[in-house]
Motif scaffolding. Structure first.
Motif, PDB file in Angstrom:
ATOM      1  N   PRO A 121       4.978  -1.038 -16.344  1.00 35.87           N
ATOM      2  CA  PRO A 121       3.527  -0.862 -16.491  1.00 35.87           C
ATOM      3  C   PRO A 121       2.784  -1.149 -15.195  1.00 35.87           C
ATOM      4  O   PRO A 121       3.156  -2.054 -14.440  1.00 35.87           O
ATOM      5  N   LYS A 122       1.744  -0.380 -14.947  1.00 36.08           N
ATOM      6  CA  LYS A 122       0.941  -0.572 -13.744  1.00 36.08           C
ATOM      7  C   LYS A 122       0.282  -1.945 -13.731  1.00 36.08           C
ATOM      8  O   LYS A 122      -0.030  -2.475 -12.658  1.00 36.08           O
ATOM      9  N   THR A 123       0.084  -2.524 -14.899  1.00 31.57           N
ATOM     10  CA  THR A 123      -0.607  -3.816 -14.987  1.00 31.57           C
ATOM     11  C   THR A 123       0.190  -4.954 -14.362  1.00 31.57           C
ATOM     12  O   THR A 123      -0.363  -6.033 -14.154  1.00 31.57           O
ATOM     13  N   LEU A 124       1.475  -4.720 -14.047  1.00 24.77           N
ATOM     14  CA  LEU A 124       2.237  -5.755 -13.343  1.00 24.77           C
ATOM     15  C   LEU A 124       1.573  -6.105 -12.019  1.00 24.77           C
ATOM     16  O   LEU A 124       1.723  -7.220 -11.519  1.00 24.77           O
ATOM     17  N   GLY A 125       0.843  -5.168 -11.476  1.00 20.79           N
ATOM     18  CA  GLY A 125       0.161  -5.410 -10.212  1.00 20.79           C
ATOM     19  C   GLY A 125      -0.928  -6.461 -10.296  1.00 20.79           C
ATOM     20  O   GLY A 125      -1.447  -6.904  -9.253  1.00 20.79           O
ATOM     21  N   ARG A 145       3.068   1.969  -7.708  1.00 23.88           N
ATOM     22  CA  ARG A 145       2.505   1.522  -6.442  1.00 23.88           C
ATOM     23  C   ARG A 145       1.582   0.334  -6.629  1.00 23.88           C
ATOM     24  O   ARG A 145       1.295  -0.402  -5.686  1.00 23.88           O
ATOM     25  N   GLU A 146       1.141   0.118  -7.874  1.00 26.67           N
ATOM     26  CA  GLU A 146       0.262  -1.024  -8.160  1.00 26.67           C
ATOM     27  C   GLU A 146       0.946  -2.360  -7.939  1.00 26.67           C
ATOM     28  O   GLU A 146       0.273  -3.401  -7.897  1.00 26.67           O
ATOM     29  N   ARG A 168       5.318   4.197  -0.776  1.00 26.16           N
ATOM     30  CA  ARG A 168       5.090   3.614   0.548  1.00 26.16           C
ATOM     31  C   ARG A 168       4.213   2.372   0.460  1.00 26.16           C
ATOM     32  O   ARG A 168       4.220   1.533   1.368  1.00 26.16           O
ATOM     33  N   GLN A 169       3.439   2.226  -0.620  1.00 22.05           N
ATOM     34  CA  GLN A 169       2.564   1.060  -0.751  1.00 22.05           C
ATOM     35  C   GLN A 169       3.353  -0.250  -0.783  1.00 22.05           C
ATOM     36  O   GLN A 169       2.831  -1.301  -0.384  1.00 22.05           O
ATOM     37  N   LEU A 170       4.597  -0.193  -1.231  1.00 18.44           N
ATOM     38  CA  LEU A 170       5.405  -1.413  -1.296  1.00 18.44           C
ATOM     39  C   LEU A 170       5.689  -1.980   0.079  1.00 18.44           C
ATOM     40  O   LEU A 170       6.053  -3.146   0.219  1.00 18.44           O
ATOM     41  N   CYS A 171       5.527  -1.154   1.114  1.00 15.51           N
ATOM     42  CA  CYS A 171       5.746  -1.642   2.481  1.00 15.51           C
ATOM     43  C   CYS A 171       4.711  -2.689   2.877  1.00 15.51           C
ATOM     44  O   CYS A 171       4.905  -3.411   3.860  1.00 15.51           O
ATOM     45  N   TRP A 172       3.610  -2.730   2.164  1.00 14.16           N
ATOM     46  CA  TRP A 172       2.535  -3.665   2.507  1.00 14.16           C
ATOM     47  C   TRP A 172       2.528  -4.903   1.625  1.00 14.16           C
ATOM     48  O   TRP A 172       1.569  -5.656   1.648  1.00 14.16           O
ATOM     49  N   LEU A 173       3.592  -5.135   0.873  1.00 12.78           N
ATOM     50  CA  LEU A 173       3.672  -6.379   0.113  1.00 12.78           C
ATOM     51  C   LEU A 173       3.706  -7.538   1.110  1.00 12.78           C
ATOM     52  O   LEU A 173       4.674  -7.685   1.865  1.00 12.78           O
ATOM     53  N   PRO A 174       2.704  -8.391   1.128  1.00 15.18           N
ATOM     54  CA  PRO A 174       2.555  -9.343   2.234  1.00 15.18           C
ATOM     55  C   PRO A 174       3.581 -10.466   2.264  1.00 15.18           C
ATOM     56  O   PRO A 174       3.818 -11.039   3.312  1.00 15.18           O
ATOM     57  N   ALA A 302      -8.036   8.440   0.090  1.00 14.98           N
ATOM     58  CA  ALA A 302      -8.217   7.010   0.350  1.00 14.98           C
ATOM     59  C   ALA A 302      -6.879   6.280   0.391  1.00 14.98           C
ATOM     60  O   ALA A 302      -6.658   5.386   1.211  1.00 14.98           O
ATOM     61  N   ASP A 303      -5.965   6.691  -0.494  1.00 15.73           N
ATOM     62  CA  ASP A 303      -4.663   6.046  -0.562  1.00 15.73           C
ATOM     63  C   ASP A 303      -3.872   6.281   0.721  1.00 15.73           C
ATOM     64  O   ASP A 303      -3.222   5.374   1.245  1.00 15.73           O
ATOM     65  N   HIS A 304      -3.934   7.478   1.255  1.00 16.79           N
ATOM     66  CA  HIS A 304      -3.226   7.768   2.506  1.00 16.79           C
ATOM     67  C   HIS A 304      -3.867   7.054   3.685  1.00 16.79           C
ATOM     68  O   HIS A 304      -3.170   6.557   4.580  1.00 16.79           O
ATOM     69  N   LEU A 305      -5.188   6.977   3.700  1.00 20.62           N
ATOM     70  CA  LEU A 305      -5.861   6.286   4.798  1.00 20.62           C
ATOM     71  C   LEU A 305      -5.547   4.796   4.790  1.00 20.62           C
ATOM     72  O   LEU A 305      -5.404   4.170   5.835  1.00 20.62           O
ATOM     73  N   ALA A 306      -5.456   4.220   3.602  1.00 20.50           N
ATOM     74  CA  ALA A 306      -5.176   2.786   3.490  1.00 20.50           C
ATOM     75  C   ALA A 306      -3.712   2.466   3.769  1.00 20.50           C
ATOM     76  O   ALA A 306      -3.392   1.412   4.318  1.00 20.50           O
ATOM     77  N   PHE A 307      -2.818   3.394   3.413  1.00 22.95           N
ATOM     78  CA  PHE A 307      -1.378   3.155   3.556  1.00 22.95           C
ATOM     79  C   PHE A 307      -0.721   4.379   4.176  1.00 22.95           C
ATOM     80  O   PHE A 307      -0.127   5.200   3.476  1.00 22.95           O
ATOM     81  N   PRO A 308      -0.819   4.551   5.497  1.00 24.49           N
ATOM     82  CA  PRO A 308      -0.234   5.731   6.147  1.00 24.49           C
ATOM     83  C   PRO A 308       1.282   5.784   5.969  1.00 24.49           C
ATOM     84  O   PRO A 308       1.927   4.769   5.713  1.00 24.49           O
ATOM     85  N   THR A 309       1.809   6.973   6.117  1.00 26.50           N
ATOM     86  CA  THR A 309       3.242   7.171   5.942  1.00 26.50           C
ATOM     87  C   THR A 309       4.049   6.509   7.051  1.00 26.50           C
ATOM     88  O   THR A 309       5.056   5.857   6.809  1.00 26.50           O
ATOM     89  N   ASP A 310       3.606   6.666   8.283  1.00 23.30           N
ATOM     90  CA  ASP A 310       4.364   6.125   9.407  1.00 23.30           C
ATOM     91  C   ASP A 310       3.456   6.039  10.625  1.00 23.30           C
ATOM     92  O   ASP A 310       2.314   6.507  10.600  1.00 23.30           O
TER      93      ASP A 310
END
Length: 357
Positions: A121-125, A145-146, A168-174, A302-310
């Motif tokens: 579920p997305k709510t895990l985020g 991605r959430e 790709r959003q998982l790459c930004w897990l701090p 917005a999603d691509h701008l916030a989390f670019p591919t590379d």
């Protein structure tokens, strides 16, 4: 005397009922259960098909272990356990999780491996305190991605699923330190994953379709080391040495780009598509904007701008290029000094000129 009274033990806020052979009916007949005092419940290796309603009444419950039962679902009412820190339902028959699980704000450890889950579920985020998520041995084809909202997540285990790609959003897990992806069907990894500063261990065994790894500055310093376990892909991290680069042949079957790169451009193209150039321009204008989602842009943009591919490989090598790559790019692979049975390093450049390094 009920079977629970006979085989169980409840002392000092702990209920021990492991290997007791109890069923749903046995809990219904249990009259002496001190739910208001119970903080730990152990129900391993029983015959439960549902979480007993009495357990859901334990307002002080912090840890619950119901692994290796026959649970077919988690009730939405699980969200009533506001103090729950650890939930272990490994080894059951779960095919889904309730969306209300995202209301367990104090949850730090979630163990849902060896079930029949096809999605999460997305709510895990919303679980900002979650430190450990173990979801191995399921039927997951991707993860939401959430999960980026799990800002405290340190360990993510997704072994033995049916994953072909990762958001790709998982790459930004701090806080992510360990990521285990063994035994899946991965064809590529998000390029920015290898630029995660905190990631210490990445396990990729038995991904037989994975023929190349993304290139990044940290890759050769950290990840191509014993910490990068890819032995079942017939390659050892210590063998990889950064060598010369060459332009990739788009006809080569081993190169599978991220799904958001819809056009892998060839040498016949001199510049990226207009959409790509527009996104790079907007990104530079918004470089100091903290949240692009408040600007009213379409969600995908917005999603691509916030989390670019590379990021362009020229920048990775210390050169002057400052461009991020979003939806189109010029791919290249890196030759290596040692024979690695087909595994190469792949990266992307923003213009054809950047490919000529």
């Amino acid at each position: 005397m009920s079977i629970i009274q006979e085989k169980g033990c409840q002392t000092h806020g702990v209920l021990h009922l492991n290997y007791a052979g109890i069923s749903d009916r046995d809990f219904e007949d249990f009259k002496d259960f001190k739910s208001e005092e119970t903080e730990f419940i152990y129900l391993k290796r029983n015959l439960l098909t549902n979480v007993p309603p009495a357990v859901l009444q334990c307002s002080a419950l912090k840890h619950i272990y119901i692994e290796d039962n026959e649970l077919v679902e988690l009730p939405p009412e699980i969200c009533q356990l506001h103090n729950l820190c650890v939930l272990n339902v490994t080894g059951n028959q779960l095919s889904s999780l309730p969306h209300t699980i995202g209301q367990l704000k104090n949850l730090t450890k979630l163990q849902i491996g060896n079930n029949r889950l096809t999605s999460l579920p997305k709510t895990l985020g919303r679980l900002s305190h979650l430190v450990t998520l173990e979801a191995s041995r399921n039927d997951l084809q991707t993860v939401p991605r959430e999960l980026l909202g799990c800002s405290s997540l340190k360990l993510l285990a997704l072994d033995k699923n049916k994953l072909t790609w990762l958001p790709r959003q998982l790459c930004w897990l701090p806080s992510l330190q360990e990521l285990s992806l063994a035994g899946n069907f991965l064809q590529y990894l998000p390029p920015m994953l290898f630029k995660q500063p905190r990631l210490k261990e990445l396990v990729l065994d038995e991904n037989t379709a994975l023929h190349y790894l993304p290139y990044g500055t940290a890759v050769y310093e950290t990840f191509y080391s014993p910490l990068l376990e890819v032995s079942a892909n017939h390659v050892h991290g210590n063998d990889v040495v950064c060598g010369h680069m060459q332009e990739v042949d788009p006809g080569r079957s081993f190169l599978v780009p991220p799904p958001e790169i819809t056009d892998v451009l060839t040498s016949t193209h001199r510049v990226p598509r207009l959409e790509e150039l527009t996104m790079r321009t907007v990104a530079r204008l918004l470089r100091h904007q903290e949240d692009v989602y408040v600007l009213g842009l379409p969600r995908e943009v917005a999603d691509h701008l916030a989390f670019p591919t590379d990021i362009c490989a020229q920048e990775q090598l210390g050169n002057s290029c400052q461009n991020f790559v979003y939806k189109s790019a010029f791919p290249m692979v890196f030759k290596r000094h040692h024979i690695l049975r087909g595994l190469l390093a792949c990266s992307y450049t923003c213009f054809l000129e950047c490919l000529k390094i």
